[in-house]
Design a protein around this motif. Structure first.
Motif: not given
Length: 172
Positions: A79-105
């Protein structure tokens, strides 16, 4: 969204009109687009999505599938992984490298109700791990990623404003 529900209708339209290249200005999950490429109705697929996370996910599927498959094989999302990924996605993955953005998505898509980034995780905020992982099927995900990666020579990927993409496709 929901283009997959129209696969049969669009398949016959594209097949009848002998369209060689399919342009998708809003790729999302690309189920319809990939079905057209796999069926041989088209021979080239041009995908576009302005969403950085969606674009990053597809870039890795097409160009670096081993990175995603490795993560999937070794992941045990919580659940923690989900909420962290959701936070990144909701913020447009701003400042996140591409693999982390794709993984969060990918995480949000597989662990949220209907894959909707603003939705609660499957089973709810306090649901069980089993409920959360009900759509997390590593073998199927890896098989699909490898299948799509095998078609990489017939896929182009862009992250442009849809209007600009459509105008360019029109002149192409």
């Amino acid at each position: 969204g929901g283009k997959s529900r129209m696969i049969d209708y669009l398949y016959h339209h594209i097949y009848k009109n002998k369209i060689g290249t399919l342009y998708s200005p809003f790729t999302g999950g690309a189920s319809y687009e990939l079905a057209m490429l796999e069926s041989g109705v088209i021979n080239k697929l041009v995908l576009n999505d302005l969403d950085y996370g969606v674009y990053s996910f597809w870039w890795h599927v097409i160009h670096m599938p081993d990175e995603l498959t490795y993560r999937i094989e070794h992941a045990n999302p919580s659940h923690n992984d989900y909420f962290e990924a959701q936070r990144l996605v909701k913020n447009g993955c701003a400042g996140v490298d591409p693999i982390e953005a794709g993984w969060a998505t990918l995480l949000v898509n597989r662990l949220a109700y209907s894959g909707i980034s603003k939705a609660n995780p499957l089973g709810g905020k306090k649901g069980t791990k089993q409920q959360l992982l009900s759509r997390w099927n590593p073998k199927t995900m890896i098989k699909n990623i490898n299948r799509i990666a095998g078609m990489h020579n017939n896929i182009e990927l862009y992250s442009e404003n849809a209007q600009d993409f459509i105008e360019e496709a029109y002149w192409d």
